[in-house]
Write a protein that holds these residues in place. Sequence first.
Motif, short mmCIF file in Angstrom:
data_model
loop_
_atom_site.label_atom_id
_atom_site.label_comp_id
_atom_site.label_asym_id
_atom_site.label_seq_id
_atom_site.Cartn_x
_atom_site.Cartn_y
_atom_site.Cartn_z
N LEU A 73 2.74 9.33 16.71
CA LEU A 73 3.76 10.01 16.21
C LEU A 73 3.49 10.69 16.70
CD1 LEU A 73 2.80 8.57 12.78
CD2 LEU A 73 5.10 8.55 13.27
N GLN A 77 6.43 14.51 18.11
CA GLN A 77 6.16 15.37 17.67
C GLN A 77 6.04 16.37 18.61
OE1 GLN A 77 7.61 15.52 14.33
NE2 GLN A 77 7.65 17.83 14.96
N ASP A 172 15.75 19.12 9.95
CA ASP A 172 15.17 17.57 9.80
C ASP A 172 13.34 17.43 10.69
OD1 ASP A 172 15.49 14.35 11.19
OD2 ASP A 172 13.94 15.84 12.72
N GLY A 173 13.07 18.48 11.29
CA GLY A 173 11.77 18.89 11.86
C GLY A 173 10.72 19.18 10.50
N GLN A 176 9.94 15.85 8.67
CA GLN A 176 9.28 15.13 9.56
C GLN A 176 7.41 15.49 9.47
OE1 GLN A 176 10.05 11.89 10.90
NE2 GLN A 176 12.45 12.68 10.26
N LEU A 180 4.68 13.83 7.52
CA LEU A 180 3.49 13.97 7.99
C LEU A 180 2.43 14.49 7.56
CD1 LEU A 180 4.72 14.27 12.27
CD2 LEU A 180 3.85 11.73 10.99
N PHE A 239 16.61 10.56 11.71
CA PHE A 239 16.13 9.99 10.55
C PHE A 239 15.36 8.86 11.55
CE2 PHE A 239 16.68 13.71 8.45
CZ PHE A 239 15.71 14.16 7.96
N ALA A 247 8.76 2.51 10.19
CA ALA A 247 8.53 3.58 9.58
C ALA A 247 7.94 2.57 8.30
CB ALA A 247 9.53 3.46 8.52
N LYS A 256 2.60 7.80 7.43
CA LYS A 256 3.23 8.45 7.52
C LYS A 256 3.79 8.20 6.04
CE LYS A 256 7.77 10.84 9.47
NZ LYS A 256 8.78 10.24 10.74
N TYR A 259 9.34 12.06 2.06
CA TYR A 259 9.35 13.36 1.53
C TYR A 259 8.59 13.57 0.60
CZ TYR A 259 11.45 17.94 1.69
OH TYR A 259 11.56 19.13 1.68
N ASN A 274 13.63 4.93 6.28
CA ASN A 274 13.87 5.94 6.92
C ASN A 274 15.64 6.63 5.82
OD1 ASN A 274 11.95 5.96 8.91
ND2 ASN A 274 13.32 5.04 10.57
#
Length: 379
Positions: A73, A77, A172-173, A176, A180, A239, A247, A256, A259, A274
């Motif tokens: 991960l 990233q 999207d970042g 993510q 995380l 994703f 995932a 992880k 969201y 995802n």
Amino acid sequence: MLRISNFDDWIDYFYGWQKDIGLDAPEFKEYRFEAKYGQVSPEIEFGDYHGQLRWKTVMHIPDQRIRDAAQNLVVYQGDTEFASVEQQRRLFETAPSRYDYLSLVRVMTEEMRHGWQMSHVLITQFGRSGRIEAQKLLERRAFTDDRLLGAFNQPVKNWLDFFTYTQFVDRDGKFQLTMLSHSGFLPLGRSMPPMLKEESFHLGTGNNGLQRIVKAGRIPIPIIQRYFNKWLPTSYDLFGTDHSSSAHWAYVWGLKGRYDERQSGADADKDNLNDTARRLYYEEVQKLTDTLNKLIPAEGAKIRVPDLRFNRQIGRNAGKFFDIDGQAMSKEEFEKYLPTVMPSEEDEKALESVFKEGGWIVPKGEGEFEPSEGARPRQ
């Protein structure tokens, strides 16, 4: 060959990377790069280890499989952070204003710092394998097509490209990084609050830039649409695959989260993590695009958010053929259709002409720019 034995060695390698990609200008040299760790809740919030204390070091992680997944991960990233800098490195000479030039500097220095952060975690936590991976982060190149994720090997050629990229890929970042931030691996989780704070400027740069372009009314909406069509399917792919086992296990192992982990009252659908995040992203993008469309005169064409099935490269819709509205097509129809809805050489030439004429973006003054914390003079 492993060239680094500690983080100081990596720092020297980092400055060599900056020079190699042509970003060793004073603005970058003066930035105070550092690893920043924020505050997070002490306990793991989900998965099989829910309620236990977050793991302070990699050696506190109880299973080698979880350690390996945590390192993976961090690597992915970090790779995206350095890649995005490489993608955008040619934009400085065409910045529409001093404000936009400084905004680009801030976006890129903060992305570099995020890569620095992930490298710090790798080197301080994962021993020799971490040092190897941190070195590799500075050896891959987006412009030679060897970054880990395909989206981060595509060039960002102009400022419409850049604003669309930061609106969607950086968004999207945000998703993510938020997922995380719930990580049971404490150094990773604590890395996220400062990164998210900085990432918010990148999203704002993209959203504000697109609004300024639409308000100016000089770039045709169909061209803007084609750049949406370029970056949104790519962002959907970021994703991950549908029904992802990676995932699934990252959630079960507490590495992880979702969201909306703290807001969702429902149990996690671990087989569709995802896709659930992707749909939340789609909803957010749709709202932003609706707001953007309000700036277009009533009689004008509106911007559409491409359907989640359009031009996908991974998952259940990879290799299937849909238009941007989600209507099925034959392979032959799609092959003729796709070039008409993606940015073309003609679009690039038209944009180049508009850029030269000026007036294509509502101006902002240098005084409106807010510098990054790392760029501020020491007290």
